[in-house]
Design a protein around this motif. Structure first.
Motif, PDB file in Angstrom:
ATOM      1  N   THR A  60       0.839  -1.192   0.000  1.00 25.77           N
ATOM      2  CA  THR A  60       0.000   0.000   0.000  1.00 25.77           C
ATOM      3  C   THR A  60       0.877   1.245   0.000  1.00 25.77           C
ATOM      4  O   THR A  60       2.080   1.192   0.287  1.00 25.77           O
ATOM      5  CB  THR A  60      -0.922   0.024   1.227  1.00 25.77           C
ATOM      6  N   ILE A  61       0.276   2.354  -0.318  1.00 21.15           N
ATOM      7  CA  ILE A  61       1.004   3.623  -0.337  1.00 21.15           C
ATOM      8  C   ILE A  61       1.488   3.988   1.059  1.00 21.15           C
ATOM      9  O   ILE A  61       2.554   4.582   1.230  1.00 21.15           O
ATOM     10  CB  ILE A  61       0.135   4.738  -0.975  1.00 21.15           C
ATOM     11  N   GLU A  62       0.732   3.588   2.081  1.00 22.59           N
ATOM     12  CA  GLU A  62       1.151   3.864   3.461  1.00 22.59           C
ATOM     13  C   GLU A  62       2.404   3.082   3.823  1.00 22.59           C
ATOM     14  O   GLU A  62       3.295   3.589   4.506  1.00 22.59           O
ATOM     15  CB  GLU A  62       0.021   3.539   4.444  1.00 22.59           C
ATOM     16  N   GLU A  63       2.494   1.835   3.347  1.00 17.93           N
ATOM     17  CA  GLU A  63       3.690   1.035   3.602  1.00 17.93           C
ATOM     18  C   GLU A  63       4.901   1.636   2.899  1.00 17.93           C
ATOM     19  O   GLU A  63       6.002   1.663   3.450  1.00 17.93           O
ATOM     20  CB  GLU A  63       3.471  -0.411   3.141  1.00 17.93           C
ATOM     21  N   LYS A  64       4.712   2.148   1.689  1.00 13.55           N
ATOM     22  CA  LYS A  64       5.804   2.799   0.975  1.00 13.55           C
ATOM     23  C   LYS A  64       6.250   4.056   1.710  1.00 13.55           C
ATOM     24  O   LYS A  64       7.445   4.346   1.798  1.00 13.55           O
ATOM     25  CB  LYS A  64       5.369   3.152  -0.447  1.00 13.55           C
ATOM     26  N   ALA A  65       5.286   4.811   2.251  1.00 13.31           N
ATOM     27  CA  ALA A  65       5.626   6.017   2.999  1.00 13.31           C
ATOM     28  C   ALA A  65       6.423   5.666   4.253  1.00 13.31           C
ATOM     29  O   ALA A  65       7.392   6.356   4.594  1.00 13.31           O
ATOM     30  CB  ALA A  65       4.361   6.781   3.365  1.00 13.31           C
ATOM     31  N   LEU A  66       6.027   4.596   4.934  1.00  8.93           N
ATOM     32  CA  LEU A  66       6.764   4.177   6.127  1.00  8.93           C
ATOM     33  C   LEU A  66       8.174   3.718   5.774  1.00  8.93           C
ATOM     34  O   LEU A  66       9.126   3.983   6.520  1.00  8.93           O
ATOM     35  CB  LEU A  66       6.006   3.066   6.850  1.00  8.93           C
ATOM     36  N   ARG A  67       8.340   3.043   4.646  1.00  8.03           N
ATOM     37  CA  ARG A  67       9.681   2.625   4.211  1.00  8.03           C
ATOM     38  C   ARG A  67      10.553   3.835   3.902  1.00  8.03           C
ATOM     39  O   ARG A  67      11.740   3.862   4.254  1.00  8.03           O
ATOM     40  CB  ARG A  67       9.582   1.724   2.989  1.00  8.03           C
ATOM     41  N   LEU A  68       9.970   4.841   3.246  1.00  7.77           N
ATOM     42  CA  LEU A  68      10.725   6.067   2.982  1.00  7.77           C
ATOM     43  C   LEU A  68      11.121   6.764   4.277  1.00  7.77           C
ATOM     44  O   LEU A  68      12.251   7.232   4.425  1.00  7.77           O
ATOM     45  CB  LEU A  68       9.885   7.022   2.127  1.00  7.77           C
TER      46      LEU A  68
ATOM     47  N   THR B 110       3.048  13.240   4.519  1.00  6.81           N
ATOM     48  CA  THR B 110       1.691  13.423   4.020  1.00  6.81           C
ATOM     49  C   THR B 110       1.465  12.475   2.863  1.00  6.81           C
ATOM     50  O   THR B 110       2.284  12.399   1.941  1.00  6.81           O
ATOM     51  CB  THR B 110       1.475  14.874   3.533  1.00  6.81           C
ATOM     52  N   VAL B 111       0.352  11.738   2.915  1.00  7.46           N
ATOM     53  CA  VAL B 111      -0.033  10.841   1.827  1.00  7.46           C
ATOM     54  C   VAL B 111      -1.326  11.373   1.237  1.00  7.46           C
ATOM     55  O   VAL B 111      -2.322  11.521   1.938  1.00  7.46           O
ATOM     56  CB  VAL B 111      -0.220   9.386   2.330  1.00  7.46           C
ATOM     57  N   ASP B 112      -1.290  11.695  -0.061  1.00  7.49           N
ATOM     58  CA  ASP B 112      -2.455  12.236  -0.755  1.00  7.49           C
ATOM     59  C   ASP B 112      -2.645  11.436  -2.042  1.00  7.49           C
ATOM     60  O   ASP B 112      -1.993  11.708  -3.046  1.00  7.49           O
ATOM     61  CB  ASP B 112      -2.255  13.723  -1.056  1.00  7.49           C
TER      62      ASP B 112
ATOM     63  N   LEU C 198       7.365  14.146   2.035  1.00 10.19           N
ATOM     64  CA  LEU C 198       8.157  14.143   3.258  1.00 10.19           C
ATOM     65  C   LEU C 198       8.712  15.543   3.469  1.00 10.19           C
ATOM     66  O   LEU C 198       9.304  16.112   2.564  1.00 10.19           O
ATOM     67  CB  LEU C 198       9.325  13.159   3.164  1.00 10.19           C
ATOM     68  N   VAL C 199       8.517  16.091   4.652  1.00  8.03           N
ATOM     69  CA  VAL C 199       9.069  17.405   4.983  1.00  8.03           C
ATOM     70  C   VAL C 199      10.215  17.173   5.949  1.00  8.03           C
ATOM     71  O   VAL C 199      10.011  16.669   7.057  1.00  8.03           O
ATOM     72  CB  VAL C 199       7.992  18.319   5.601  1.00  8.03           C
ATOM     73  N   LEU C 200      11.408  17.537   5.520  1.00  8.72           N
ATOM     74  CA  LEU C 200      12.597  17.355   6.343  1.00  8.72           C
ATOM     75  C   LEU C 200      12.817  18.594   7.191  1.00  8.72           C
ATOM     76  O   LEU C 200      12.601  19.718   6.741  1.00  8.72           O
ATOM     77  CB  LEU C 200      13.818  17.106   5.461  1.00  8.72           C
ATOM     78  N   THR C 201      13.252  18.388   8.426  1.00  6.43           N
ATOM     79  CA  THR C 201      13.574  19.504   9.306  1.00  6.43           C
ATOM     80  C   THR C 201      15.083  19.606   9.401  1.00  6.43           C
ATOM     81  O   THR C 201      15.793  18.612   9.332  1.00  6.43           O
ATOM     82  CB  THR C 201      12.975  19.316  10.710  1.00  6.43           C
ATOM     83  N   SER C 202      15.566  20.827   9.558  1.00  2.00           N
ATOM     84  CA  SER C 202      17.008  21.010   9.693  1.00  2.00           C
ATOM     85  C   SER C 202      17.353  21.090  11.167  1.00  2.00           C
ATOM     86  O   SER C 202      16.555  21.544  11.992  1.00  2.00           O
ATOM     87  CB  SER C 202      17.463  22.272   8.967  1.00  2.00           C
ATOM     88  N   ASP C 203      18.553  20.688  11.480  1.00  2.00           N
ATOM     89  CA  ASP C 203      19.012  20.723  12.866  1.00  2.00           C
ATOM     90  C   ASP C 203      19.477  22.113  13.261  1.00  2.00           C
ATOM     91  O   ASP C 203      19.591  22.425  14.439  1.00  2.00           O
ATOM     92  CB  ASP C 203      20.152  19.725  13.069  1.00  2.00           C
ATOM     93  N   GLN C 204      19.750  22.966  12.273  1.00  2.75           N
ATOM     94  CA  GLN C 204      20.227  24.307  12.551  1.00  2.75           C
ATOM     95  C   GLN C 204      19.035  25.236  12.723  1.00  2.75           C
ATOM     96  O   GLN C 204      18.128  25.242  11.902  1.00  2.75           O
ATOM     97  CB  GLN C 204      21.092  24.802  11.405  1.00  2.75           C
ATOM     98  N   PRO C 205      19.034  26.035  13.773  1.00  4.27           N
ATOM     99  CA  PRO C 205      17.927  26.979  13.958  1.00  4.27           C
ATOM    100  C   PRO C 205      17.958  28.065  12.884  1.00  4.27           C
ATOM    101  O   PRO C 205      19.022  28.510  12.461  1.00  4.27           O
ATOM    102  CB  PRO C 205      18.173  27.572  15.349  1.00  4.27           C
ATOM    103  N   ALA C 206      16.789  28.473  12.441  1.00  2.00           N
ATOM    104  CA  ALA C 206      16.699  29.512  11.425  1.00  2.00           C
ATOM    105  C   ALA C 206      17.062  30.858  12.042  1.00  2.00           C
ATOM    106  O   ALA C 206      16.672  31.174  13.166  1.00  2.00           O
ATOM    107  CB  ALA C 206      15.291  29.557  10.862  1.00  2.00           C
ATOM    108  N   ASP C 207      17.818  31.644  11.305  1.00  2.00           N
ATOM    109  CA  ASP C 207      18.214  32.969  11.775  1.00  2.00           C
ATOM    110  C   ASP C 207      17.143  33.962  11.364  1.00  2.00           C
ATOM    111  O   ASP C 207      17.002  34.292  10.188  1.00  2.00           O
ATOM    112  CB  ASP C 207      19.565  33.350  11.184  1.00  2.00           C
TER     113      ASP C 207
END
Length: 57
Positions: A5-13, A28-30, A36-45
Motif C-alpha cells: 500500500t502507499i502507506e507502507e511505501k511512505a513508512l519505508r521512505l 503526508t499521503v495524498d 516528506l518534509v525534512l527539518t534542519s538541525d540548525q535553527p533559522a536565523d
C-alpha cells in the motif's frame, strides 16, 4: 505485481531517511503522492535579512 500500500511505501521512505540521519518533520499521503518534509538541525536565523549596521551610512 507487489501488493504494497502507499502507506507502507511512505513508512519505508520514513525509515530510510531516518536511518540516513535525516529528521523528518511530517509525512503526508495524498492519493498516490507521498510528501516528506525534512527539518534542519540548525535553527533559522530570524535576523538574516535585516541590516544591523549602526552609525554612518
Amino acid at each position: 505485481m507487489a501488493l504494497t500500500t502507499i502507506e507502507e511505501k511512505a513508512l519505508r521512505l520514513l525509515n530510510a531517511f531516518e536511518r540516513a540521519g535525516r529528521t523528518v518533520g511530517r509525512v503526508t499521503v495524498d492519493g498516490r503522492k507521498i510528501e516528506l518534509v525534512l527539518t534542519s538541525d540548525q535553527p533559522a536565523d530570524e535576523f538574516e535579512r535585516i541590516d544591523m549596521r549602526h552609525g554612518k551610512t
